[in-house]
Write an enzyme that holds these catalytic residues in place. Structure first.
Site, PDB file in Angstrom:
ATOM      1  N   GLY A  46       0.826  -1.209   0.000  1.00  0.00           N
ATOM      2  CA  GLY A  46       0.000   0.000   0.000  1.00  0.00           C
ATOM      3  C   GLY A  46       0.856   1.253   0.000  1.00  0.00           C
ATOM      4  O   GLY A  46       0.618   2.200   0.740  1.00  0.00           O
ATOM      5  N   ALA A  47       1.879   1.265  -0.878  1.00  0.00           N
ATOM      6  CA  ALA A  47       2.879   2.343  -0.838  1.00  0.00           C
ATOM      7  C   ALA A  47       2.616   3.447  -1.858  1.00  0.00           C
ATOM      8  O   ALA A  47       3.465   4.315  -2.051  1.00  0.00           O
ATOM      9  CB  ALA A  47       4.270   1.761  -1.045  1.00  0.00           C
ATOM     10  N   GLY A  52      -0.600   8.013   1.034  1.00  0.00           N
ATOM     11  CA  GLY A  52      -0.714   8.053   2.486  1.00  0.00           C
ATOM     12  C   GLY A  52       0.544   7.646   3.239  1.00  0.00           C
ATOM     13  O   GLY A  52       1.673   7.966   2.852  1.00  0.00           O
ATOM     14  N   ILE A  53       0.336   6.918   4.326  1.00  0.00           N
ATOM     15  CA  ILE A  53       1.441   6.523   5.209  1.00  0.00           C
ATOM     16  C   ILE A  53       2.419   5.598   4.486  1.00  0.00           C
ATOM     17  O   ILE A  53       3.635   5.687   4.664  1.00  0.00           O
ATOM     18  CB  ILE A  53       0.890   5.870   6.496  1.00  0.00           C
ATOM     19  CG1 ILE A  53       0.213   6.947   7.359  1.00  0.00           C
ATOM     20  CG2 ILE A  53       1.990   5.171   7.294  1.00  0.00           C
ATOM     21  CD1 ILE A  53      -0.599   6.402   8.517  1.00  0.00           C
ATOM     22  N   GLY A  54       1.907   4.704   3.634  1.00  0.00           N
ATOM     23  CA  GLY A  54       2.779   3.798   2.895  1.00  0.00           C
ATOM     24  C   GLY A  54       3.739   4.538   1.973  1.00  0.00           C
ATOM     25  O   GLY A  54       4.935   4.225   1.902  1.00  0.00           O
ATOM     26  N   SER A  61      -4.302  -0.307  13.943  1.00  0.00           N
ATOM     27  CA  SER A  61      -5.123   0.831  14.307  1.00  0.00           C
ATOM     28  C   SER A  61      -5.590   0.696  15.742  1.00  0.00           C
ATOM     29  O   SER A  61      -5.852  -0.415  16.220  1.00  0.00           O
ATOM     30  CB  SER A  61      -6.341   0.880  13.384  1.00  0.00           C
ATOM     31  OG  SER A  61      -7.389   1.633  13.964  1.00  0.00           O
ATOM     32  N   TYR A  75     -14.238  -3.401   9.833  1.00  0.00           N
ATOM     33  CA  TYR A  75     -12.909  -2.782   9.809  1.00  0.00           C
ATOM     34  C   TYR A  75     -12.161  -3.106  11.103  1.00  0.00           C
ATOM     35  O   TYR A  75     -10.986  -3.497  11.082  1.00  0.00           O
ATOM     36  CB  TYR A  75     -13.027  -1.262   9.623  1.00  0.00           C
ATOM     37  CG  TYR A  75     -11.684  -0.562   9.619  1.00  0.00           C
ATOM     38  CD1 TYR A  75     -10.857  -0.607   8.495  1.00  0.00           C
ATOM     39  CD2 TYR A  75     -11.221   0.142  10.734  1.00  0.00           C
ATOM     40  CE1 TYR A  75      -9.614   0.018   8.487  1.00  0.00           C
ATOM     41  CE2 TYR A  75      -9.982   0.773  10.735  1.00  0.00           C
ATOM     42  CZ  TYR A  75      -9.185   0.707   9.609  1.00  0.00           C
ATOM     43  OH  TYR A  75      -7.951   1.320   9.606  1.00  0.00           O
TER      44      TYR A  75
END
Length: 270
Positions: free
Chosen positions: A15-16, A19-21, A148, A173
């Protein structure tokens, strides 16, 4: 955060592409690591790698390797795992970061799993075990699960993990994040999980209206990728502080039960 070089180290970040990735990949590349930058498809991964190569200080394109797999299709996860294991037999760190909000409507993948449970947990479970031989061959090798704080509100519906009987997107989630956090205690690999804080990413609406920047969240992830940061298997971090996760995440019976369930759902036997 230490800015020591990570030259010679290879890290796969799922997931790069945003966002954070994306920010995690940037930090790692700037510190000299070879970063396998994962996206849902080849175009997204290549675009993110090109973007990072043009903006990241002191990084070169050879350090950014775009790879792709749609995590809603387990056969693509298998293909990714085989590719990485074949080309990078010494993988120092796997950052399990790819994530999605559960959709409003109950959605099942072609593999037969509730989509958030598959994308956020099962795909990472499968990928981690495909990469296990590469990951465990070197000291300092580790898995960092980007989890999370919402895992605390979750429960795993053992008899109905797909939540076909009672579906709520928040519950789905939270279940996926709890499973990912429990998975960090799996004894087969050295792994930790981290809540990077509430950040202004595509998942912000699950938490509230304001968040820190993705770069701030990524700093907490990168710190755990650094071999000079000593870790304990199964540890959970809230940003930079080690805290106790939900009780289920350290319960041996829950860890074993989740392994059995996940092996069945990804079509593998332990």
């Amino acid at each position: 955060m230490s800015s020591a070089t990570l030259s010679g180290r290879t890290v796969l970040v799922t997931g790069a592409t945003s966002g954070i990735g994306y920010e995690t990949a940037r930090h790692l590349a700037e510190r000299g690591a070879t970063v396998l930058l994962h996206g849902r498809n080849a175009e997204e991964a290549q675009a993110a790698a090109a973007d990072l190569a043009s903006t990241a200080a002191e990084s070169s394109t050879s350090q950014l390797v775009p790879v792709s797999a749609d995590f809603s299709r387990l056969e693509e996860v298998e293909r990714l795992g085989r590719f990485v294991a074949g080309h990078y037999p010494r993988l120092d760190v796997l950052v399990n970061n790819a994530g999605m909000a559960a959709p409003e409507r109950h959605t099942v993948t072609s593999d037969g799993n509730e989509i958030a449970f598959q994308v956020n947990f099962l795909a990472h479970y499968l990928l981690t075990h495909l990469l296990e031989p590469a990951l465990t061959s070197e000291p300092g090798g580790r898995v960092v699960n980007v989890s999370s704080a919402l895992h605390r509100t979750g429960s795993i519906q053992w008899a109905d993990p797909n939540r076909t009987r009672r579906y709520s997107r928040l519950a789905a989630y939270a279940q996926s994040q709890l499973a990912l956090t429990v998975f960090a205690a799996d004894p087969r690999v050295t792994a930790v999980s981290v809540h990077p804080g509430v950040c202004d990413t595509g998942l912000l609406h699950l938490y509230g209206h304001e968040g820190a920047t993705p770069a701030e969240g990524a700093r907490h992830v990168v710190r755990l990728c650094d071999p000079t940061t000593e870790i304990v298997n199964g540890a959970y971090y809230d940003r930079s502080e080690r805290v106790a996760p939900a009780p289920a995440a350290t319960d041996d019976r829950t860890v074993k039960r989740l392994t059995k369930l996940a092996d069945v759902l990804v079509g593998h036997t332990a």
